[in-house]
Design a protein around this motif. Structure first.
Motif, short mmCIF file in Angstrom:
data_model
loop_
_atom_site.label_atom_id
_atom_site.label_comp_id
_atom_site.label_asym_id
_atom_site.label_seq_id
_atom_site.Cartn_x
_atom_site.Cartn_y
_atom_site.Cartn_z
N ASN A 47 0.82 -1.21 0.00
CA ASN A 47 0.00 0.00 0.00
C ASN A 47 0.86 1.26 0.00
O ASN A 47 0.76 2.09 0.91
CB ASN A 47 -0.92 0.01 1.23
CG ASN A 47 -1.90 -1.13 1.23
OD1 ASN A 47 -2.51 -1.42 0.21
ND2 ASN A 47 -2.04 -1.80 2.35
N ALA A 240 -5.01 6.09 -4.44
CA ALA A 240 -4.55 5.02 -5.33
C ALA A 240 -4.04 3.79 -4.59
O ALA A 240 -4.06 2.68 -5.13
CB ALA A 240 -3.46 5.55 -6.27
N LEU A 243 -7.31 -0.32 -1.01
CA LEU A 243 -7.71 -1.60 -1.59
C LEU A 243 -9.22 -1.70 -1.78
O LEU A 243 -9.71 -2.68 -2.33
CB LEU A 243 -7.23 -2.75 -0.70
CG LEU A 243 -5.71 -2.79 -0.46
CD1 LEU A 243 -5.35 -3.96 0.44
CD2 LEU A 243 -4.95 -2.86 -1.77
N SER A 245 -12.71 -1.69 -3.31
CA SER A 245 -13.05 -1.98 -4.71
C SER A 245 -13.69 -0.78 -5.41
O SER A 245 -13.43 -0.52 -6.59
CB SER A 245 -13.98 -3.19 -4.80
OG SER A 245 -15.18 -2.96 -4.07
N GLN A 248 -10.98 1.67 -6.25
CA GLN A 248 -10.18 1.19 -7.38
C GLN A 248 -10.90 1.33 -8.71
O GLN A 248 -10.28 1.56 -9.75
CB GLN A 248 -9.75 -0.25 -7.14
CG GLN A 248 -8.63 -0.41 -6.11
CD GLN A 248 -7.43 0.47 -6.42
OE1 GLN A 248 -6.93 0.50 -7.54
NE2 GLN A 248 -6.95 1.19 -5.40
N LYS A 249 -12.24 1.24 -8.71
CA LYS A 249 -13.01 1.49 -9.94
C LYS A 249 -12.82 2.94 -10.38
O LYS A 249 -12.66 3.23 -11.57
CB LYS A 249 -14.50 1.22 -9.69
CG LYS A 249 -14.88 -0.25 -9.64
CD LYS A 249 -16.38 -0.41 -9.41
CE LYS A 249 -16.76 -1.88 -9.25
NZ LYS A 249 -18.21 -2.04 -8.95
N ILE A 251 -10.23 4.85 -9.60
CA ILE A 251 -8.83 4.98 -10.05
C ILE A 251 -8.71 4.47 -11.49
O ILE A 251 -8.02 5.08 -12.32
CB ILE A 251 -7.87 4.23 -9.11
CG1 ILE A 251 -7.82 4.89 -7.73
CG2 ILE A 251 -6.48 4.16 -9.72
CD1 ILE A 251 -7.26 6.29 -7.71
N ASP A 252 -9.36 3.37 -11.80
CA ASP A 252 -9.32 2.82 -13.16
C ASP A 252 -9.91 3.82 -14.17
O ASP A 252 -9.39 3.98 -15.28
CB ASP A 252 -10.10 1.50 -13.23
CG ASP A 252 -9.39 0.36 -12.50
OD1 ASP A 252 -8.18 0.51 -12.24
OD2 ASP A 252 -10.04 -0.65 -12.19
#
Length: 362
Positions: A47, A240, A243, A245, A248-249, A251-252
């Motif tokens: 991390n 970023a 963890l 989810s 992270q979507k 960030i994507d």
């Protein structure tokens, strides 16, 4: 991740320097201590925040030939300060060492922009307001001090010193004359002091604080798809490494939307695959935990003095074995100075480099 024995020994030494970890590890066998150190390292590396000192230095090492470093550095400077970068040169390499694996004695990412602006970019984990104020004033003063003492550079053309502090949290304090300008909802420009220097004797030091703790409000107000570039970069800096989810979507999405975020994430992932970079991240993380403890227990002088003594003893032992020089100039320094010197010795700094750093403390 596979670490060499030397790297594991360094991690174990670093952990043993922390009161919390040394207490736990003192009850372990040597094999258990080794396993503990490796597990701890792997969890920290998993991390890494983008504002980590070590990672920022890696992403902004514009001398390494990777065009992404220039793209990242210029974008951050231009979007935060609104200054168009026509030219840029890396200066922190002049202070101590020039590899992105090692940290300069004072400044992490020090640049000369447009031939007259000194700009330093620092990442900072959450600490109390007083600690943040002191650290930022120290960085600003360090820029002023160093560019006025370099014999091989022309100090007369340096007009301004600007510190950009990418801060994990929200800053509630003030600096000297206070806020000069609210750049946007999460960036503030401060003028901590007015001093006379430079060719026209009327130049100033400035501090931009990027308050990542306010990004959540911006997302709630505008939505992840409607943020501008610097807001998107701020979100990546803040989140970023999480963890979660849903995070992270987001960030994507930003990875696909903003090329600079793609460069930052890609460089981070490459960084995470190199054990040689991990040691600094681990040291930085442990030092931060210790800093928080010191901030909460300002009156705990006995513990601080004990830690100073432990660092001093380790430094003297390594110093005598490596340099064969008189170490008396290392007496009566601060805990932070001993941490930095210990790190310099681990990083294979020369005797002259260590002596030069100690001189800057006087």
């Amino acid at each position: 991740m596979n670490y060499t024995q030397k790297q594991i020994s360094y991690i174990m030494e670093t952990l043993m320097a922390s009161p919390n970890h040394s207490l736990i590890m003192s009850h372990m066998t040597s094999v258990q201590q080794k396993d503990y150190a490796v597990d701890y390292a792997n969890n920290v590396i998993k991390n890494i925040p983008l504002y980590s000192d070590a990672l920022l230095k890696h992403m902004m090492n514009i001398d390494n030939g990777d065009p992404r470093t220039l793209h990242i550095t210029k974008t951050i400077i231009e979007d935060i300060t609104n200054i168009h970068v026509r030219s840029i040169a890396k200066l922190d390499k002049e202070l101590i060492r020039n590899t992105d694996e090692s940290k300069s004695a004072i400044l992490d990412n020090h640049f000369l922009v447009n031939d007259y602006l000194n700009i330093d970019i620092e990442g900072q984990r959450s600490i109390n307001d007083v600690q943040l104020l002191v650290k930022n004033l120290f960085y600003d003063a360090a820029m002023f001090f160093n560019y006025n003492r370099k014999g091989e550079t022309d100090a007369t053309k340096y007009h301004q010193a600007i510190l950009i502090c990418i801060y994990e949290d929200i800053y509630h304090g003030e600096y000297g004359e206070g806020i000069v300008e609210d750049m946007n909802d999460f960036i503030k420009l401060y003028e901590p002091m007015s001093i006379k220097y430079g060719p026209d004797n009327n130049n100033k030091l400035y501090i931009y604080i990027v308050e990542l703790g306010k990004i959540k409000n911006i997302v709630e107000k505008k939505g992840i798809d409607n943020m501008d570039r610097i807001e998107s970069v701020g979100y990546a800096f803040k989140n970023a490494h999480e963890l979660n989810s849903e995070v992270q979507k987001n960030i994507d999405k930003l990875y696909d939307k903003e090329p600079v975020i793609k460069d930052m994430i890609d460089m981070r992932d490459e960084f995470k695959e190199s054990p040689s970079y991990h040691l600094r991240v681990i040291k930085e993380y442990i030092d931060h935990v210790i800093d928080i403890g010191v901030g909460e227990k300002i009156g705990d002088n006995k513990r601080i003095e004990k830690e100073k003594k432990e660092y001093y003893e380790r430094i003297i032992k390594r110093f005598k074995m490596k340099y064969y020089e008189d170490p008396s100039f290392l007496k009566d320094l601060s805990l932070d100075a001993y941490k930095e010197i210990y790190e310099m010795i681990i990083d294979e700094a020369s005797y002259d480099e260590i002596n030069e750093y100690v001189e800057t403390l006087k």
